[in-house]
Design a protein around this motif. Structure first.
Motif, PDB file in Angstrom:
ATOM      1  N   ALA A   1       9.223  30.710 -20.686  1.00  0.00           N
ATOM      2  CA  ALA A   1       9.088  30.693 -22.145  1.00  0.00           C
ATOM      3  C   ALA A   1      10.417  31.000 -22.822  1.00  0.00           C
ATOM      4  O   ALA A   1      10.807  30.326 -23.788  1.00  0.00           O
ATOM      5  CB  ALA A   1       8.011  31.691 -22.581  1.00  0.00           C
TER       6      ALA A   1
ATOM      7  N   GLN B   1       6.635  33.110 -15.629  1.00  0.00           N
ATOM      8  CA  GLN B   1       6.156  32.413 -16.823  1.00  0.00           C
ATOM      9  C   GLN B   1       6.890  32.899 -18.073  1.00  0.00           C
ATOM     10  O   GLN B   1       7.251  32.103 -18.943  1.00  0.00           O
ATOM     11  CB  GLN B   1       4.649  32.627 -16.990  1.00  0.00           C
ATOM     12  CG  GLN B   1       3.807  31.861 -15.981  1.00  0.00           C
ATOM     13  CD  GLN B   1       2.328  32.174 -16.115  1.00  0.00           C
ATOM     14  OE1 GLN B   1       1.935  33.303 -16.412  1.00  0.00           O
ATOM     15  NE2 GLN B   1       1.479  31.168 -15.877  1.00  0.00           N
TER      16      GLN B   1
ATOM     17  N   TYR C   1       3.020  27.147 -23.704  1.00  0.00           N
ATOM     18  CA  TYR C   1       4.352  26.752 -23.251  1.00  0.00           C
ATOM     19  C   TYR C   1       4.869  25.463 -23.892  1.00  0.00           C
ATOM     20  O   TYR C   1       6.002  25.436 -24.404  1.00  0.00           O
ATOM     21  CB  TYR C   1       4.415  26.642 -21.725  1.00  0.00           C
ATOM     22  CG  TYR C   1       5.779  26.177 -21.251  1.00  0.00           C
ATOM     23  CD1 TYR C   1       6.865  27.036 -21.299  1.00  0.00           C
ATOM     24  CD2 TYR C   1       5.980  24.862 -20.820  1.00  0.00           C
ATOM     25  CE1 TYR C   1       8.131  26.608 -20.905  1.00  0.00           C
ATOM     26  CE2 TYR C   1       7.230  24.432 -20.427  1.00  0.00           C
ATOM     27  CZ  TYR C   1       8.297  25.311 -20.476  1.00  0.00           C
ATOM     28  OH  TYR C   1       9.543  24.882 -20.105  1.00  0.00           O
TER      29      TYR C   1
END
Length: 413
Positions: A44, A40, A97
């Protein structure tokens, strides 16, 4: 310094203050505030790459043909201010996000726009632009110092209390200020109004013919590959320093930007005395050394290893990426100058960093357990990878003579 230069320098200061004010601590924020995992975090950070890939379309389709550069700069920063404020309010990665993706799609084109505004107002941009651009680096440094030493948001207790989210609020205010300020800048009308739009020129694909040259093809491939170790620094350096107990980590990381300014001044000397091959090899070797130092340093007796690793940023960035821009310019000639720079930017900050952030996220996740990260193994991976690129380059690349006129270029981080 005349009034135009002061106005342009203020623009450049705010431009990079905004970026340095949240991007450096992003990895720490994601882990501590949003409980994001390695992949994750990689997602980003890779929004920077998507922004770099999309940016030529925004600049080529809009700024070069339909709207003044300073006005588009203002609009994009005002949009960025709103997105930054929403990022400040986000409480989970799913919400965060799409906001950071939208922000980077808006921000990355502004890197070219501030250059366009500057070039459009300077009488001798080849001599004067460096005096303007250096204020961007000062802005980046100032952001880190403000975070660490004025507000203390990256102190261990402040991080635990979730205070890093305030960096987004700070940058929202700065983005709002720059957005409004941009409309007061001198007019920079679209240079390509009424001209024919060619997709190949937009993406720099016209310069693909340069890949027939073996040396340039190897440099092009090496530029993409070395972005994988580069992504580890952007993504992991601040979380690593914080995790091992380095106080005011963000402020200490500004030592890298100070180093960048100093080695930028030394770069023409190295290129003239040692040639492009040795200069590029020194840049790649610095990446290897930096990550070895990170692998074996700590916040106690090994603190000096970490500080040297941070200070190597000037050699890492200037000796490879900036000298690479100079090399690309010299190889392109008058026919492909703009296209070649566009192509190398797309390849590095677009494709290379996109791959790099993904790899960094996967490697970080692979060496993360319930007890934390095995930082030594995480840093040894990019060290070995950069070493392999170094060996490949050293064995195949032949030295060339590159004319150096004191060019100063590019994005700083």
């Amino acid at each position: 310094m005349d009034s135009i230069k002061i106005r342009l320098s203020s623009m450049m200061f705010l431009q990079f203050f905004i970026w340095g004010g949240w991007f450096v601590t992003l990895g720490t924020f994601l882990a501590q505030n949003l409980n994001a995992d390695g992949p994750q975090t990689g997602m980003a950070f890779s929004t920077q790459s998507w922004g770099a890939i999309i940016a030529p379309f925004i600049i080529g389709l809009i700024a070069d043909r339909y709207i003044n550069a300073e006005r588009l700069l203002g609009v994009l920063h005002l949009v960025g201010a709103v997105l930054m404020y929403l990022m400040y309010q986000a409480t989970d990665f799913t919400t965060f996000y799409p906001l950071v993706l939208g922000y980077m799609l808006a921000y990355m084109p502004t890197l070219a726009l501030v250059n366009s505004v500057s070039f459009g107002q300077l009488k001798k941009p080849e001599l004067e632009f460096g005096q303007i651009r250096v204020w961007g680096t000062v802005g980046w440094i100032a952001a880190g110092l403000v975070i660490s030493y004025l507000f203390g948001w990256d102190a261990q207790s402040a991080i635990a209390a979730g205070m890093l989210k305030n960096t987004f609020l700070m940058c929202a205010v700065a983005s709002l200020a720059l957005g409004l300020y941009s409309f007061t800048l001198p007019a920079t009308p679209p240079a390509g109004k009424g001209s024919e739009l060619k997709l190949g020129q937009l993406l720099g694909l016209d310069a693909l013919a340069m890949l027939k040259d073996r040396n340039f093809a190897l440099f092009f491939l090496s530029s993409i590959l070395i972005c994988i170790p580069l992504a580890f620094y952007y993504q992991n350096a601040n979380p690593f320093l914080t995790a091992v107990g380095v106080e005011n980590a963000t402020g200490k990381m500004t030592l890298g930007q100070v180093s960048e300014v100093l080695f930028m001044l030394a770069l023409p000397v190295f290129l003239n005395r040692f040639g492009i091959r040795v200069t590029l090899l020194l840049g790649m070797a610095a990446w290897v050394l930096r990550y070895v130092l990170f692998a074996y340093g700590d916040a106690g007796s090994g603190m000096w290893l970490l500080l040297i690793g941070i200070a190597l940023h000037g050699i890492c960035y200037d000796f490879f990426f900036v000298s690479g821009q100079i090399y690309t310019n010299s190889k392109a000639g008058s026919t492909y100058k703009s296209a070649a720079q566009g192509l190398i930017t797309l390849a590095t900050y677009g494709i290379g960093m996109l791959i790099g952030f993904s790899v960094a996220g996967q490697v970080t996740a692979a060496y993360t357990t319930a007890s934390g990260q095995d930082w030594q193994q995480i840093w040894l991976f990019p060290a070995l990878f950069a070493g392999a690129v170094l060996v490949l380059f050293a064995l195949i690349f032949k030295n060339e003579t590159v004319a150096v006129t004191g060019e100063k270029s590019g994005k700083s981080v």
